[in-house]
Enzyme design. Structure first.
Site, short mmCIF file in Angstrom:
data_model
loop_
_atom_site.label_atom_id
_atom_site.label_comp_id
_atom_site.label_asym_id
_atom_site.label_seq_id
_atom_site.Cartn_x
_atom_site.Cartn_y
_atom_site.Cartn_z
CE1 TYR A 182 0.38 1.72 4.26
CE2 TYR A 182 0.76 -0.47 4.65
CZ TYR A 182 0.60 0.72 5.17
OH TYR A 182 1.36 0.79 6.20
CB CYS A 183 1.85 3.82 -1.64
SG CYS A 183 0.92 3.55 -3.33
CB THR A 184 -0.40 8.48 -0.52
OG1 THR A 184 1.09 8.58 0.36
CG2 THR A 184 -1.09 9.46 -0.15
CB CYS A 189 1.27 -0.06 -3.68
SG CYS A 189 -0.62 0.85 -3.81
CB ILE A 210 -3.44 5.48 2.71
CG1 ILE A 210 -2.33 4.43 2.79
CG2 ILE A 210 -3.92 5.89 4.05
CD1 ILE A 210 -1.12 5.14 3.19
#
Length: 247
Positions: A182-184, A189, A210
């Site tokens: 996951y990432c922002t 990701c 996220i």
């Protein structure tokens, strides 16, 4: 009252005329009174825009009228003031630099996990096949320090180009587990999950990142805030700017 609409979006799609598209998009955004950043590369587009809600949405709709950008999905949040100082459009080698040109998300995505599905897996302590779920934060270390999923792996990356080496070093520990990167907003990701799968890891990407998780299910299993690259600095799980820290 929060009246400035902020949107972030990315799409891996082939763009052969990025240099020619740059002034077109900049002039269109400036005429609409928007501020932010648009990154263009052969592999796709990554944008962060803020302004009047109707103007922002009209700009995005006009962009989607181009078949290359029809699948562009935005994530929205609100602020009381304009979080960007100017409007920039840049042409880059990659919209998110990894330095692995064989990783081409526009040619095929890694499998994704919907936010509601991930929350269910975390609630029950395993995926639907009974396997251990490992959350992998693909952001830089300073971003992770603002907040992260509980128990997530954090490889203390200083830049995303370090991800492949970190993944190779951890491959044995990830074997036999369901890994959710996951990432922002999803862009890092997405590349990370493809790289991991090509390395033999059963990896997935959190759909929408996220911010998509916050939007759909809130802050369950999350601690802290989410760093964003504008003057708001970080967003709460309610997608509101983090309150200023008083000295």
């Amino acid at each position: 009252m929060a009246s400035v609409l902020n949107v972030s979006a990315y799409l891996f799609t082939r763009i052969v005329d990025a240099a020619e598209l740059k002034p077109v998009l900049r002039d269109r955004a400036v005429a609409a009174g928007l501020k932010g950043t648009i990154l263009l590369a052969e592999e796709g587009v990554n944008l962060f825009l803020a302004g009047d809600a109707n103007a922002v949405r009209h700009f995005v709709d006009a962009l989607r009228a181009d078949p290359r950008f029809a699948a562009l999905r935005t994530k929205e949040s609100w602020s009381e003031t304009q979080p960007f100082g100017r409007m920039l459009v840049k042409v880059k080698r990659e919209i998110i630099r990894m330095d692995h040109p064989t990783i081409r998300p526009e040619s095929g995505r890694a499998p994704s996990v919907a936010p509601a599905t991930l929350r269910r897996w975390l609630d029950q302590g395993r995926d639907d096949e009974g396997r251990e779920v490992v959350l992998l934060d693909t952001r830089n270390a300073f971003e992770v320090d603002y907040g992260s999923f509980d128990g997530a792996l954090d490889w203390r990356l200083e830049r995303f180009t370090q991800f492949p080496d970190a993944a190779a070093a951890a491959a044995a520990d990830l074997e036999g587990k369901t890994v959710v990167s996951y990432c922002t907003g999803g862009i890092r990701c997405e590349k990370a999950a493809i790289y991991l799968r090509e390395s033999g890891v059963d990896a997935y990407q959190l759909d929408g990142g996220i911010l998509g998780y916050f939007e759909q299910v809130g802050g369950d299993h999350w601690s802290g805030d989410c760093f964003v690259f504008d003057e708001r600095e970080a967003l709460t799980p309610g997608l509101a700017p983090r309150p200023a820290v008083r000295a």
